[in-house]
Design a protein around this motif. Structure first.
Motif, PDB file in Angstrom:
ATOM      1  N   ALA A   6       0.829  -1.200   0.000  1.00 52.16           N
ATOM      2  CA  ALA A   6       0.000   0.000   0.000  1.00 52.16           C
ATOM      3  C   ALA A   6       0.867   1.255   0.000  1.00 52.16           C
ATOM      4  CB  ALA A   6      -0.936  -0.006   1.201  1.00 52.16           C
ATOM      5  N   PHE A   7       2.015   1.188   0.667  1.00 51.05           N
ATOM      6  CA  PHE A   7       2.915   2.335   0.703  1.00 51.05           C
ATOM      7  C   PHE A   7       3.429   2.662  -0.694  1.00 51.05           C
ATOM      8  CE2 PHE A   7       7.249   4.068   1.196  1.00 51.05           C
ATOM      9  CZ  PHE A   7       6.919   5.252   1.825  1.00 51.05           C
ATOM     10  N   TRP A   8       3.779   1.653  -1.490  1.00 47.97           N
ATOM     11  CA  TRP A   8       4.264   1.907  -2.857  1.00 47.97           C
ATOM     12  C   TRP A   8       3.153   2.482  -3.721  1.00 47.97           C
ATOM     13  CZ3 TRP A   8       9.023   2.686  -3.421  1.00 47.97           C
ATOM     14  CH2 TRP A   8       9.951   2.006  -2.662  1.00 47.97           C
ATOM     15  N   TYR A   9       1.915   2.034  -3.509  1.00 45.45           N
ATOM     16  CA  TYR A   9       0.789   2.639  -4.227  1.00 45.45           C
ATOM     17  C   TYR A   9       0.620   4.103  -3.825  1.00 45.45           C
ATOM     18  CZ  TYR A   9      -1.165  -1.343  -6.680  1.00 45.45           C
ATOM     19  OH  TYR A   9      -1.369  -2.360  -7.565  1.00 45.45           O
ATOM     20  N   PHE A  10       0.804   4.369  -2.546  1.00 42.08           N
ATOM     21  CA  PHE A  10       0.726   5.749  -2.068  1.00 42.08           C
ATOM     22  C   PHE A  10       1.782   6.613  -2.750  1.00 42.08           C
ATOM     23  CE2 PHE A  10       2.536   8.866   0.906  1.00 42.08           C
ATOM     24  CZ  PHE A  10       1.458   9.739   0.989  1.00 42.08           C
ATOM     25  N   LEU A  11       3.028   6.129  -2.799  1.00 41.04           N
ATOM     26  CA  LEU A  11       4.096   6.890  -3.447  1.00 41.04           C
ATOM     27  C   LEU A  11       3.821   7.077  -4.933  1.00 41.04           C
ATOM     28  CD1 LEU A  11       7.378   5.569  -1.802  1.00 41.04           C
ATOM     29  CD2 LEU A  11       6.194   7.717  -1.408  1.00 41.04           C
ATOM     30  N   LEU A  12       3.295   6.054  -5.592  1.00 48.35           N
ATOM     31  CA  LEU A  12       2.964   6.165  -7.007  1.00 48.35           C
ATOM     32  C   LEU A  12       1.846   7.183  -7.222  1.00 48.35           C
ATOM     33  CD1 LEU A  12       3.481   5.116  -9.865  1.00 48.35           C
ATOM     34  CD2 LEU A  12       1.725   3.399  -9.441  1.00 48.35           C
ATOM     35  N   ASN A  13       0.851   7.156  -6.364  1.00 45.98           N
ATOM     36  CA  ASN A  13      -0.232   8.139  -6.458  1.00 45.98           C
ATOM     37  C   ASN A  13       0.278   9.554  -6.186  1.00 45.98           C
ATOM     38  OD1 ASN A  13      -2.191   6.270  -7.100  1.00 45.98           O
ATOM     39  ND2 ASN A  13      -2.766   5.925  -4.965  1.00 45.98           N
ATOM     40  N   LEU A  14       1.179   9.686  -5.221  1.00 41.12           N
ATOM     41  CA  LEU A  14       1.762  10.989  -4.919  1.00 41.12           C
ATOM     42  C   LEU A  14       2.558  11.515  -6.110  1.00 41.12           C
ATOM     43  CD1 LEU A  14       1.881  12.900  -2.449  1.00 41.12           C
ATOM     44  CD2 LEU A  14       4.065  11.831  -1.900  1.00 41.12           C
ATOM     45  N   LEU A  15       3.331  10.657  -6.737  1.00 43.43           N
ATOM     46  CA  LEU A  15       4.090  11.051  -7.917  1.00 43.43           C
ATOM     47  C   LEU A  15       3.160  11.427  -9.066  1.00 43.43           C
ATOM     48  CD1 LEU A  15       6.844  11.314  -9.368  1.00 43.43           C
ATOM     49  CD2 LEU A  15       6.553   8.922 -10.055  1.00 43.43           C
ATOM     50  N   THR A  16       2.096  10.674  -9.243  1.00 46.66           N
ATOM     51  CA  THR A  16       1.127  10.963 -10.301  1.00 46.66           C
ATOM     52  C   THR A  16       0.469  12.317 -10.078  1.00 46.66           C
ATOM     53  OG1 THR A  16       0.705   8.601 -10.538  1.00 46.66           O
ATOM     54  CG2 THR A  16      -0.922  10.095 -11.473  1.00 46.66           C
ATOM     55  N   ILE A  17       0.077  12.611  -8.856  1.00 47.44           N
ATOM     56  CA  ILE A  17      -0.554  13.894  -8.544  1.00 47.44           C
ATOM     57  C   ILE A  17       0.442  15.027  -8.768  1.00 47.44           C
ATOM     58  CG2 ILE A  17      -1.483  15.305  -6.655  1.00 47.44           C
ATOM     59  CD1 ILE A  17      -2.755  12.684  -5.591  1.00 47.44           C
ATOM     60  N   PHE A  18       1.687  14.834  -8.344  1.00 46.33           N
ATOM     61  CA  PHE A  18       2.713  15.855  -8.549  1.00 46.33           C
ATOM     62  C   PHE A  18       2.917  16.124 -10.034  1.00 46.33           C
ATOM     63  CE2 PHE A  18       7.197  16.754  -9.464  1.00 46.33           C
ATOM     64  CZ  PHE A  18       7.304  17.988  -8.852  1.00 46.33           C
ATOM     65  N   LEU A  19       3.033  15.083 -10.826  1.00 46.53           N
ATOM     66  CA  LEU A  19       3.231  15.258 -12.265  1.00 46.53           C
ATOM     67  C   LEU A  19       2.024  15.923 -12.920  1.00 46.53           C
ATOM     68  CD1 LEU A  19       5.031  11.925 -13.210  1.00 46.53           C
ATOM     69  CD2 LEU A  19       6.013  14.217 -13.042  1.00 46.53           C
ATOM     70  N   PHE A  20       0.821  15.589 -12.467  1.00 48.76           N
ATOM     71  CA  PHE A  20      -0.386  16.214 -13.009  1.00 48.76           C
ATOM     72  C   PHE A  20      -0.420  17.707 -12.688  1.00 48.76           C
ATOM     73  CE2 PHE A  20      -4.795  17.606 -12.470  1.00 48.76           C
ATOM     74  CZ  PHE A  20      -5.246  17.431 -13.764  1.00 48.76           C
ATOM     75  N   VAL A  21      -0.102  18.068 -11.466  1.00 48.93           N
ATOM     76  CA  VAL A  21      -0.091  19.481 -11.078  1.00 48.93           C
ATOM     77  C   VAL A  21       0.990  20.230 -11.849  1.00 48.93           C
ATOM     78  CG1 VAL A  21       0.404  21.064  -9.155  1.00 48.93           C
ATOM     79  CG2 VAL A  21      -1.112  19.109  -8.815  1.00 48.93           C
ATOM     80  N   MET A  22       2.175  19.622 -11.973  1.00 52.44           N
ATOM     81  CA  MET A  22       3.257  20.255 -12.713  1.00 52.44           C
ATOM     82  C   MET A  22       2.875  20.426 -14.185  1.00 52.44           C
ATOM     83  SD  MET A  22       7.278  19.230 -12.700  1.00 52.44           S
ATOM     84  CE  MET A  22       7.152  17.832 -13.797  1.00 52.44           C
ATOM     85  N   TRP A  23       2.250  19.409 -14.772  1.00 55.33           N
ATOM     86  CA  TRP A  23       1.832  19.502 -16.171  1.00 55.33           C
ATOM     87  C   TRP A  23       0.756  20.569 -16.348  1.00 55.33           C
ATOM     88  CZ3 TRP A  23       3.206  18.817 -20.834  1.00 55.33           C
ATOM     89  CH2 TRP A  23       2.253  18.884 -21.852  1.00 55.33           C
ATOM     90  N   SER A  24      -0.191  20.639 -15.436  1.00 54.23           N
ATOM     91  CA  SER A  24      -1.243  21.653 -15.517  1.00 54.23           C
ATOM     92  C   SER A  24      -0.644  23.049 -15.426  1.00 54.23           C
ATOM     93  CB  SER A  24      -2.263  21.463 -14.392  1.00 54.23           C
ATOM     94  OG  SER A  24      -2.858  20.200 -14.497  1.00 54.23           O
TER      95      SER A  24
END
Length: 123
Positions: A6-24
């Motif tokens: 679950a921790f790795w999923y959390f980190l992957l989700n955190l990275l995805t959100i960061f990349l989405f915000v940066m892309w936006s």
């Protein structure tokens, strides 16, 4: 063992959100620069918007490659214009600021080196 998964999923989700915000943020910055430009026609802007809509990743990268250095120059020019507009609105001029610097130097609040550096920045 399940917690680590679950921790790795959390980190992957955190990275995805960061990349989405940066892309936006990057996309908004490109669109803002595009619509504030005065050096291209409406047709040129339409072409860029179509490219950015149809090929968003490539379009943004092409725009940054083509206009990246000029984007910074235009942003700096807008910042300087806003600063000058604010100074005119408030009533401060460069002469007023130079007078304040001279008073600070005479009072010993700032050194001669600081005075020279600040004066050069004003001029």
């Amino acid at each position: 063992m399940g917690d680590g998964y679950a921790f790795w999923y959390f980190l992957l989700n955190l990275l995805t959100i960061f990349l989405f915000v940066m892309w936006s943020w990057l996309l908004i910055t490109v669109f803002a620069d595009l619509f504030r430009r005065h050096d291209i026609t409406g047709f040129g802007k339409v072409v860029w918007v179509i490219v950015l809509m149809l090929l968003p990743f490539l379009g943004v990268f092409f725009y940054l490659l083509d206009q990246g250095d000029r984007m910074a120059e235009r942003q700096q020019a807008r910042t300087m214009q806003a600063r000058e507009d604010l100074r005119r609105f408030v009533g401060y001029s460069t002469a007023d600021e130079l007078e304040k610097l001279a008073k600070l130097r005479a009072a010993g609040t700032i050194t001669e080196a600081e005075y020279s550096r600040l004066r050069a920045r004003l001029l």
